[in-house]
Design an enzyme around this catalytic site. Structure first.
Site, PDB file in Angstrom:
ATOM      1  N   ARG A 152      20.534  -5.528  62.375  1.00  0.00           N
ATOM      2  CA  ARG A 152      21.430  -4.692  63.162  1.00  0.00           C
ATOM      3  C   ARG A 152      22.683  -5.518  63.445  1.00  0.00           C
ATOM      4  NH1 ARG A 152      21.847  -8.214  66.128  1.00  0.00           N
ATOM      5  NH2 ARG A 152      22.942  -6.904  67.584  1.00  0.00           N
ATOM      6  N   GLY A 153      23.681  -4.830  64.002  1.00  0.00           N
ATOM      7  CA  GLY A 153      25.001  -5.429  64.115  1.00  0.00           C
ATOM      8  C   GLY A 153      25.845  -4.915  62.967  1.00  0.00           C
ATOM      9  N   ALA A 154      27.024  -4.363  63.288  1.00  0.00           N
ATOM     10  CA  ALA A 154      27.831  -3.677  62.274  1.00  0.00           C
ATOM     11  C   ALA A 154      28.099  -4.517  61.025  1.00  0.00           C
ATOM     12  CB  ALA A 154      29.142  -3.193  62.900  1.00  0.00           C
ATOM     13  N   ARG A 203      22.784   4.480  59.471  1.00  0.00           N
ATOM     14  CA  ARG A 203      23.375   4.205  60.794  1.00  0.00           C
ATOM     15  C   ARG A 203      24.815   4.704  60.738  1.00  0.00           C
ATOM     16  NH1 ARG A 203      21.260   0.171  64.142  1.00  0.00           N
ATOM     17  NH2 ARG A 203      22.400   1.302  65.767  1.00  0.00           N
ATOM     18  N   GLN A 226      18.682  -5.846  73.024  1.00  0.00           N
ATOM     19  CA  GLN A 226      19.267  -6.840  72.119  1.00  0.00           C
ATOM     20  C   GLN A 226      19.753  -8.075  72.875  1.00  0.00           C
ATOM     21  OE1 GLN A 226      20.008  -3.556  72.113  1.00  0.00           O
ATOM     22  NE2 GLN A 226      20.590  -2.815  70.085  1.00  0.00           N
ATOM     23  N   ASP A 283      31.606  -1.710  67.085  1.00  0.00           N
ATOM     24  CA  ASP A 283      31.059  -1.049  65.904  1.00  0.00           C
ATOM     25  C   ASP A 283      32.098  -0.185  65.205  1.00  0.00           C
ATOM     26  OD1 ASP A 283      27.821  -1.240  65.648  1.00  0.00           O
ATOM     27  OD2 ASP A 283      28.520  -1.593  67.684  1.00  0.00           O
ATOM     28  N   ASN A 328      31.030   0.690  71.037  1.00  0.00           N
ATOM     29  CA  ASN A 328      30.150  -0.474  71.030  1.00  0.00           C
ATOM     30  C   ASN A 328      28.826  -0.063  71.673  1.00  0.00           C
ATOM     31  OD1 ASN A 328      29.795  -3.311  70.380  1.00  0.00           O
ATOM     32  ND2 ASN A 328      29.754  -3.673  72.592  1.00  0.00           N
TER      33      ASN A 328
END
Length: 364
Positions: A49-51, A89, A201, A242, A252
């Site tokens: 995860r994380g853009a 996503r 997270q 994001d 975000n």
């Protein structure tokens, strides 16, 4: 300025190895993605995860898809596969840009002229470039961020939200990368990390990274930020992004927007750290950003947290009564008016306006 030793994404022997972030911090384990479907699963289920990391994983997913073929698919078949990847996503713009970059290299207009081997080679080269580019851009971004703080080593108190470090990127980080670079520059840091409900997270990942980096830190619940700002001097709030609209409105992780409001009230600078890959100049403002709605169970139970065998750590119903409905937007949008500055690999945008954003990215 050193990059983090944490490597959430590895490309080895034509296979993608991903650090399984669902089981951190209790267990450090990796999964191997051998197909595009494996990558889609990893993105959707938040193994990764994380853009930036999502986009890189998507690019390697495209590579794995092409490597699995013995003949070229029709362009319509290819478009369907890319669409399935994009839907994994939808909020972060980085994944869409990665897909568009691949498509621009092998456009429909002359798709027939490329051999299978050419596309296989090109897909892998693009994914590897994205991996190295993201790391380089994060390091450059962090250098620019140092100018926002005293040149001489100082004691700094910083609040951050969600996870924006090595785990969310190619290996250094955006907002957490800035924090790491401030430490490397000699500053004495105290970081207050929001736990970031509902997926935690901040508690599971950011706290773990901060401990690994030996940076003094405190974990706080999301609703403690106001108390922290009112009870001690906070030098800055630094978050990631994001997707950033043309006017600077920033999507975000959920909880970022109220954090910005509280920071504004207390006069605390609120910075967004993001690379150009998080910019979306096709949309005028944040109202055009699609907000991913995730499973209700992530709110009503901790059943989504798994042990190393993939079994739920807690039974359903321990947080809320069975059958209780819940809203679970994964992101919110912070208006540009609440953002002190956007830190990018091209420099710092402040005040945050469409004109200033386009200037720094040389669009005007």
């Amino acid at each position: 300025m050193q990059e983090s030793g944490l490597k959430p994404i590895l490309w080895k022997n034509k296979e993608l190895i991903l650090l399984d972030q669902r089981v951190l911090p209790g267990t450090t384990s990796y999964i191997t993605a051998k197909t595009l479907e494996d990558c889609i699963f990893a993105i959707r289920e938040m193994v990764v995860r994380g853009a930036p990391a999502i986009a890189i994983t998507g690019a390697f997913g495209i590579t794995l898809y092409w490597n699995s073929l013995v003949s070229k698919p029709s362009f319509s078949e290819l478009k369907l596969k890319l669409s399935e990847l994009l839907e994994s996503r939808p909020t972060a713009v980085n994944l869409r840009l990665a897909i568009e970059e691949f498509s621009s290299r092998f456009p429909e207009s002359n798709y027939s002229s490329f051999s299978l081997e050419e596309i296989q080679k090109g897909a892998e080269e693009l994914a590897l470039f994205m991996l190295s580019e993201d790391l380089e851009n994060n390091l450059t971004l962090s250098k620019y961020a140092l100018s926002l703080f005293p040149k001489q080593p100082s004691s700094l108190n910083i609040i951050t939200h969600c996870n924006t470090g090595a785990l969310a990127t190619a290996g250094h980080g955006t907002a957490l990368g800035v924090i790491r670079s401030l430490r490397d520059a000699g500053h004495s840091l105290t970081v207050f990390a929001d736990e970031t409900r509902p997926y935690l997270q901040g508690a599971r990942l950011t706290a773990w990274e901060l401990q690994e980096e030996k940076i003094q830190s405190f974990l706080i619940t999301d609703n403690m930020a106001g108390w922290v700002m009112s009870s001690r001097k906070i030098d800055a709030v630094i978050v990631g992004a994001d997707r950033i609209a043309s006017n600077g409105d920033t999507a975000n992780k959920i909880g970022t927007y109220p954090l910005a409001i509280v920071a504004k009230h207390h006069g605390v600078p609120f910075y967004v750290a993001a690379t150009a890959k998080s910019m979306d100049f096709r949309i005028p403002n944040g109202s055009y950003i699609p907000i991913e709605m995730r499973k209700e169970e992530e709110i009503t139970s901790f059943g989504f947290l798994k042990d190393s065998d993939g079994k739920p750590l807690l039974k359903e119903g321990v947080i809320a009564p069975k059958g209780m409905k819940a809203l679970n937007p994964s992101f919110d949008v912070t208006p540009a008016s609440l953002i002190t500055g956007i830190i990018t690999e091209k420099g710092i945008v402040s005040p945050v306006t469409e004109e200033n954003l386009k200037k720094i990215f040389q669009l005007i």
